[in-house]
Scaffold this motif. Structure first.
Motif, PDB file in Angstrom:
ATOM      1  N   PHE A  11       0.945  -0.978   0.197  1.00 42.53           N
ATOM      2  CA  PHE A  11      -0.094  -0.482   0.164  1.00 42.53           C
ATOM      3  C   PHE A  11       1.146   1.339   0.060  1.00 42.53           C
ATOM      4  N   LEU A  14       4.020   0.896   1.462  1.00 41.12           N
ATOM      5  CA  LEU A  14       3.891  -0.211   2.606  1.00 41.12           C
ATOM      6  C   LEU A  14       4.207  -1.491   2.049  1.00 41.12           C
ATOM      7  N   PRO A  35       0.988 -12.143  14.352  1.00 35.31           N
ATOM      8  CA  PRO A  35       0.818 -10.745  15.498  1.00 35.31           C
ATOM      9  C   PRO A  35       0.340  -9.605  14.113  1.00 35.31           C
ATOM     10  N   SER A  36      -0.826  -9.016  14.677  1.00 37.79           N
ATOM     11  CA  SER A  36      -1.756  -8.341  14.450  1.00 37.79           C
ATOM     12  C   SER A  36      -0.918  -7.110  13.013  1.00 37.79           C
ATOM     13  N   GLY A  37      -1.393  -6.720  12.346  1.00 32.95           N
ATOM     14  CA  GLY A  37      -0.403  -5.829  11.159  1.00 32.95           C
ATOM     15  C   GLY A  37       0.404  -6.843  10.501  1.00 32.95           C
ATOM     16  N   THR A  38       0.471  -7.612   9.828  1.00 30.63           N
ATOM     17  CA  THR A  38       1.525  -8.656   9.456  1.00 30.63           C
ATOM     18  C   THR A  38       0.737  -9.041   7.783  1.00 30.63           C
ATOM     19  N   LYS A  40      -2.181 -10.450   7.278  1.00 27.77           N
ATOM     20  CA  LYS A  40      -2.793 -12.006   7.365  1.00 27.77           C
ATOM     21  C   LYS A  40      -4.256 -11.340   6.527  1.00 27.77           C
ATOM     22  N   SER A  41      -5.103 -10.698   6.978  1.00 30.65           N
ATOM     23  CA  SER A  41      -6.019  -9.975   5.697  1.00 30.65           C
ATOM     24  C   SER A  41      -6.049  -9.946   4.957  1.00 30.65           C
ATOM     25  N   THR A  42      -4.950  -9.016   4.205  1.00 33.85           N
ATOM     26  CA  THR A  42      -4.882  -8.224   3.178  1.00 33.85           C
ATOM     27  C   THR A  42      -4.171  -9.964   1.899  1.00 33.85           C
ATOM     28  N   GLU A  51      -8.393  -6.506  -3.033  1.00 38.12           N
ATOM     29  CA  GLU A  51      -7.460  -5.773  -3.176  1.00 38.12           C
ATOM     30  C   GLU A  51      -6.677  -7.140  -4.742  1.00 38.12           C
ATOM     31  N   GLU A 165     -10.795 -14.469  10.708  1.00 39.04           N
ATOM     32  CA  GLU A 165     -11.368 -13.663  11.966  1.00 39.04           C
ATOM     33  C   GLU A 165     -12.852 -14.269  12.279  1.00 39.04           C
ATOM     34  N   HIS A 197      -7.342 -16.106  15.823  1.00 35.84           N
ATOM     35  CA  HIS A 197      -6.966 -16.483  17.233  1.00 35.84           C
ATOM     36  C   HIS A 197      -6.868 -17.187  17.991  1.00 35.84           C
TER      37      HIS A 197
HETATM   38  N1  LIG Z   1      -6.056  -0.357   1.878  1.00 37.47           N
HETATM   39  C1  LIG Z   1      -4.781  -0.224   2.831  1.00 37.47           C
HETATM   40  N2  LIG Z   1      -4.445   0.675   2.547  1.00 37.47           N
HETATM   41  C2  LIG Z   1      -3.356   1.086   3.367  1.00 37.47           C
HETATM   42  N3  LIG Z   1      -3.075   0.280   4.334  1.00 37.47           N
HETATM   43  C3  LIG Z   1      -3.391  -0.743   4.465  1.00 37.47           C
HETATM   44  C4  LIG Z   1      -4.498  -1.128   3.561  1.00 37.47           C
HETATM   45  N4  LIG Z   1      -5.083  -2.062   4.214  1.00 37.47           N
HETATM   46  C5  LIG Z   1      -4.027  -2.282   5.141  1.00 37.47           C
HETATM   47  N5  LIG Z   1      -3.233  -2.224   5.784  1.00 37.47           N
HETATM   48  C6  LIG Z   1      -1.839  -2.021   6.280  1.00 37.47           C
HETATM   49  O1  LIG Z   1      -1.923  -3.812   6.184  1.00 37.47           O
HETATM   50  C7  LIG Z   1      -0.896  -3.796   6.699  1.00 37.47           C
HETATM   51  C8  LIG Z   1      -1.352  -4.951   6.946  1.00 37.47           C
HETATM   52  O2  LIG Z   1      -2.231  -5.269   7.265  1.00 37.47           O
HETATM   53  P1  LIG Z   1      -4.175  -6.707   7.926  1.00 37.47           P
HETATM   54  O3  LIG Z   1      -5.313  -6.138   7.582  1.00 37.47           O
HETATM   55  O4  LIG Z   1      -3.164  -7.303   6.905  1.00 37.47           O
HETATM   56  O5  LIG Z   1      -3.414  -7.173   8.831  1.00 37.47           O
HETATM   57  P2  LIG Z   1      -3.379  -8.786   9.769  1.00 37.47           P
HETATM   58  O6  LIG Z   1      -2.292  -9.364   9.863  1.00 37.47           O
HETATM   59  O7  LIG Z   1      -5.364  -8.587   8.958  1.00 37.47           O
HETATM   60  O8  LIG Z   1      -3.972  -7.957  10.961  1.00 37.47           O
HETATM   61  P3  LIG Z   1      -5.119  -8.083  12.286  1.00 37.47           P
HETATM   62  O9  LIG Z   1      -4.515  -8.721  13.304  1.00 37.47           O
HETATM   63  O10 LIG Z   1      -4.867  -6.700  12.681  1.00 37.47           O
HETATM   64  O11 LIG Z   1      -6.366  -8.074  11.963  1.00 37.47           O
HETATM   65  C9  LIG Z   1      -1.579  -3.441   7.689  1.00 37.47           C
HETATM   66  O12 LIG Z   1      -0.647  -1.646   8.347  1.00 37.47           O
HETATM   67  C10 LIG Z   1      -2.439  -1.960   7.605  1.00 37.47           C
HETATM   68  O13 LIG Z   1      -2.671  -0.429   7.902  1.00 37.47           O
END
Ligand SMILES: Nc1ncnc2c1ncn2[C@@H]1O[C@H](COP(=O)(O)OP(=O)(O)OP(=O)(O)O)[C@@H](O)[C@H]1O
Ligand SMILES: Nc1ncnc2c1ncn2[C@@H]1O[C@H](COP(=O)(O)OP(=O)(O)OP(=O)(O)O)[C@@H](O)[C@H]1O
Ligand SMILES: [Mg+2]
Ligand SMILES: [Mg+2]
Lengths: 245, 247, 226, 226, 245
Positions: A11, A14, A35-38, A40-42, A51, A165, A197
């Protein structure tokens, strides 16, 4: 069979997914922890094409999609052959439970209405919500909503079910009904990729567990092995923290 | 609302030429509406013209200040609203033969002691918005340096405004105003300076159809003047003959 | 000057007759304006490159200038530029065009705001089951957005009805014009205008009730607990 | 018919001159209407027995009927009933009265809704430290409510500006009347109305910017985190 | 000295306060405990005149108010001599912390602005929020908000401070700062009537505890006595439930 090949996603500056490879056999259940922000969702969202990944490839059965220059048709194909269950359920608020499920069948799969309803009723029975078929989402509990959402995903007979999740927005006493349902699906040999989790649940339900951190899969292996005896130091650190929450 | 196009007559019995006549219908007794019926001197004249030319006639109402615009926009084929021939207008429209002549004049309340236009200096004087009335009033205002406070109206009764005292004087066609005063027994009198003389005729757009119509209508008006129809209609509505040039 | 009830009694049927013009014009303008506003709202919401810029200006223009000036400019200014059209566009049609365009700008704003208020999860869920953006928009997002927008949409509808009172200026004869003409010929302005005010008030009040009715109905249909 | 730029250049200073009438009328109507709307909103919100019924009808009437009809009814119908007033009330003043009353109905609705949106704990806290109802209303509730109401209040302000375009109908000399005269005298309707439209658009656009500016400012002053 | 005499209050047919008598000496701290919906808040609101009681009397020092037919003047007098601290804080959102406190002084007590500010600063120091004086409520934490609210009440030098569950809207880790402040006030011999669910706090801070149920005071006495050895069966039942939450 689903193959993810060298998937990358950023992104802006990032970098969120930094080259992920993953082969999923039919009927396999894989949990992703981390962990959070790694990212996974993406990762799930890239598979479901909510995406668009920057680089890499996704192959589902014989159909390979090159993500470097994906076409509109590829996108729709991927979406139609994968299904996502969201943390926030996202049932269609303007449709009854039954219509939430038939909607995709009629609009996307071009099924006849009567046929779609027949199928939807079968699925509602499976998720245990037959008697709620004419209710609107706003009158359901969180657990019921998530079970409908799973039903909506199931209805499309996707090649893979993606769970992001699925229980973390639920009140603690409602978590179980959803986990039980997912276990049931695992028994029926649905191919599933689950971000969760709930470590114990991941241990019990999945064939394989992947530990993901900073956009990469650091460790993967049979569920019990990875969770009980992690080889990677980061994995064991993470598991320690999660267990003591 | 679905206006038919103006079509060529070309001798067919069915194919009557349709003429749409625009008026504001708020200019009694020239043109007004009562009980949902448009009536007045203009309407009678046009009914007669239509009869003589075998036109299919339609009256179309619009706000006075918009009538010329409606003519340009093709909504109507001509304006029946005591319209004056002016040099600028002659450049833009074909005019029929004149069918009425009258003076513009100032009118004031009976009780007032205004005797001439100069007495009205700096006072409020009402006229119709956007027409030749406004144009001529502004012209004499400048010409004689009268400093009138010109108030424009569109659709309201100027006579009424003078009666209630909102304006000191009104600027309007003499015949119209006098008829109204008499009919309603209003306490309004004429200044009698007759500063502007106007010749009324029907304008038509400068195109083929307009040219043809203006000629046909001109002929009919001439005929009507000769056989006394015009005079008869004028007397019916105004009590006097306004269809003859006095100059 | 005493109040002439007889005049009012005579006027009412005439008013009611011309109220059909008001109603016809309003209904058509609402229909067309609403349809246009759908597309404008989606374009602006979706931020389609050049189009969304254009339609933002479109919205700003129609919301920022007086309807009367728009009517005059279109009818007296623009239409005569196209002599081929002149004879084909009636004043009713011209009024309809301007009323529809102007109201579509307001309605597009209502809809755009309402669409923004719908959680984006709804769009994602719809796309994730394979719907196209437009399918999701029309089947999932807009039905929810319209419900949110009902109050503002209805004030637009009511404004359209009131705005029809201006179209006599370009030669559409409706209630307001009739009141004016009858009032002028009978020197009964007060009675005529009171009469027309009440007819408008009646129409807009009915619309107000319809709004409440629809709000209740729509509330039910998306499963709100009563 | 070609576009006459020279004509526009000649027209602009005239328009700007008459735009002062538009601005003066708008500003006064905004001021008076806003002041009235304060009291109407409080009366309706507080549900003062008979008064609140009356003002609900007041709001419904002014919002449910066309401004043009209100103007005509007042100026040609009602004022002449009082011969002593006729000469004292100019068309400008009559327009000001109607614009103020009509806009106050809209603004009262915005304010009433905004007041309702303020948590009643604010009123209770104020009363609990000994403020009277009115002190609490004016010092605590209204300042918060106005902030909430800014967007709808500003659309009312913009509507007032646009509505001044109707007052030429009762003889107030402003931009529209001027455009009509100038347009008619030179048969340059298009140029005249485009000129008017742009002057209005400029004024309302400036108001739009002012709104954003005030929203930011007010956001700060009640301590929103930027 | 504050005397409540036979106070009654009903909402429609629902009798909420059914004859309450209570004498409070100057400097005394009384806690009211009791189950939900018993009328504890309503009692405080009646004293503060946010609700008008149906019957009874309130005497503060020499000024006796007959609630049967209370005048507008009596209402304002009561409000100005009692002060309420709400569960939800209800700071004036449009005013800075300092102005939240000076507002009452200037508008109600007709103090000069400079004088009011001097006093407010003193009070802000007391509640430990001097450095927040120019902040707006929206930038404060819950505990800080409640401390400002207490300061706002204190500033008016009320004959009695009324607290309605002052900590139950706070995050657990913020509860303490508010309780500490109230204890401090108790030490300074402020007259206080506190509705609270914090049994330990009530035990420590108050001279007397009243157990209220269904609009009546069922038991009252020295704090430690009532809480450690309740005589009334309902009291002991209630305390048991609360302790095991
Ligand atoms: N649409 C977007 N635009 C900019 N940054 C994004 C976007 N979606 C996610 N991010 C960033 O990408 C990184 C990974 O996000 P993601 O949601 O995939 O993490 P995660 O592993 O699912 O975390 P969580 O366990 O908190 O859900 C984070 O730093 C988030 O801020
Ligand atoms: N304004 C009101 N109108 C109607 N009923 C009310 C009102 N305020 C309170 N009640 C009712 O009066 C009863 C007592 O309410 P009150 O808030 O005084 O209880 P409480 O003891 O403070 O309870 P809690 O511990 O839950 O705050 C409740 O049944 C409540 O529903
Ligand atoms: Mg996530
Ligand atoms: Mg309570």
């Amino acid at each position: 069979m689903i193959k993810l090949k060298n998937i990358h996603k950023a992104f802006g500056n990032l970098e969120v997914i930094k080259g992920i490879d993953l082969d999923i056999s039919n009927g396999e259940v894989i949990s992703i922890i981390g962990p959070s922000g790694t990212g996974k969702s993406t990762l799930l969202r890239c598979i479901n094409c909510l995406e668009v990944a920057d680089r890499g490839g996704i192959q589902i059965e014989d159909f390979a999609v090159n993500l470097d220059n994906i076409t509109k048709h590829d996108k729709l194909w991927l979406r139609r052959n994968t299904a996502m269950v969201f943390q926030g359920f996202y049932l269609f608020n303007n449709k009854t439970v039954l219509k939430n499920i038939t909607e995709g069948l009629i609009v996307v799969k071009k099924m006849k209405k009567s046929e779609a309803e027949k199928k939807a009723l079968k699925i509602l029975k499976q998720v245990g919500l037959l008697e709620k078929k004419d209710s609107y989402p706003s009158s359901l509990s969180g657990g019921q909503k998530q079970r409908v959402a799973i039903g909506r995903a199931l209805a499309l007979d996707p090649k893979i079910l993606l769970f992001d999740e699925p229980t973390s927005a639920l009140d603690p006493e409602l978590v179980n009904e959803v986990l039980v349902l997912i276990k049931e699906l695992a028994k029926q040999k649905k191919t599933m990729l689950i971000v969760t989790h709930e470590i114990n649940f991941a241990r019990n339900v999945s064939d394989r567990v992947c530990f993901m951190e900073q956009g990469m899969i650091l460790e993967q292996g049979p569920a019990k092995e990875v969770i009980d005896n992690p080889k990677n130091e980061r994995t064991s650190q993470f598991l320690n923290v999660v267990r003591h929450r | 609302e679905n206006k038919q196009e103006t079509i060529d007559t070309s001798g067919e019995t069915d194919g009557k030429t349709k003429v749409v006549v625009g008026t504001s219908a708020s200019y009694k007794p020239w043109a007004f509406q009562e009980n949902d019926e448009v009536q007045g001197f203009e309407m009678d004249v046009w009914t007669e013209i239509a009869q003589r030319n075998n036109y299919e006639l339609e009256f179309k109402l619009g706000q006075f200040s918009g009538l010329v615009g409606m003519l340009d926009a093709g909504e109507i084929d001509t304006v029946a609203h005591q319209m004056s021939i002016t040099p600028e207008r002659e450049e833009k429209y074909y005019f029929s033969e004149p069918y009425a002549y009258s003076f513009y004049d100032l009118f004031v309340s009976e009780a007032s002691n205004y005797k001439s236009k100069e007495d009205l200096k700096g006072k409020k004087v009402g006229c119709w918005l956007g027409g030749n009335g406004e144009a001529t009033l502004r012209q004499i205002n400048d010409e004689y340096d009268l400093g009138f406070d010109i108030v424009t109206y569109d659709g309201a009764s100027l006579e009424n405004e003078v009666t209630i005292g909102r304006i000191a004087g009104l600027w309007q066609g003499e015949i119209k105003t006098k008829t109204i005063i008499e009919e309603n027994d209003l306490a309004i009198r004429q200044i009698n300076e007759k500063l502007v003389y106007e010749v009324n005729a029907y304008p038509f757009r400068k195109d083929e159809v307009g040219k043809k119509l203006s000629q046909e209508v001109a002929e009919s008006i001439n005929d009507m003047r000769e056989d006394g129809t015009l005079e008869q209609l004028s007397i019916k509505w105004f009590g006097i003959n306004t269809t003859k040039s006095v100059e | 000057m005493n109040f002439d009830f007889e005049f009012i009694v005579r006027l009412i049927p005439i008013m009611l007759k011309y109220s059909t013009v008001t109603i016809k014009l309003s209904c058509l303008a609402i229909l067309i304006g609403f349809t246009i506003s759908f597309f404008v709202a989606i374009i602006v919401y979706t931020n389609i490159p050049i189009l969304s810029k254009i339609f933002k200006i479109y919205i700003s223009f129609f919301r920022g200038t007086p309807l009367m000036a728009q009517l005059f400019c279109f009818y007296f200014g623009i239409i005569p530029l196209f002599p081929d059209f002149v004879l084909k566009i009636s004043s009713f049609q011209a009024a309809l065009v301007i009323l529809s365009l102007a109201s579509s700008a307001y309605m597009a704003e209502s809809l755009r705001a309402a669409i923004s208020s719908i959680h984006r999860g709804q769009m994602e869920a719809a796309q994730s089951i394979g719907m196209t953006y437009m399918q999701a928009m029309f089947r999932i997002i807009l039905p929810q957005a319209i419900k949110v927008a009902i109050p503002t949409l209805f004030s637009s509808f009511i404004n359209i009805v009131k705005d029809t009172s201006l179209v006599f200026a370009i030669g559409v004869k409706e209630m307001m014009a009739t009141a004016q003409l009858e009032g002028a010929s009978g020197y009964r302005y007060l009675e005529a205008y009171i009469c027309v005010l009440f007819v408008y008030w009646a129409i807009t009040s009915v619309m107000g009730y319809a709004q409440k009715h629809i709000e209740v109905k729509l509330g039910k249909s998306v499963g709100e607990i009563n």
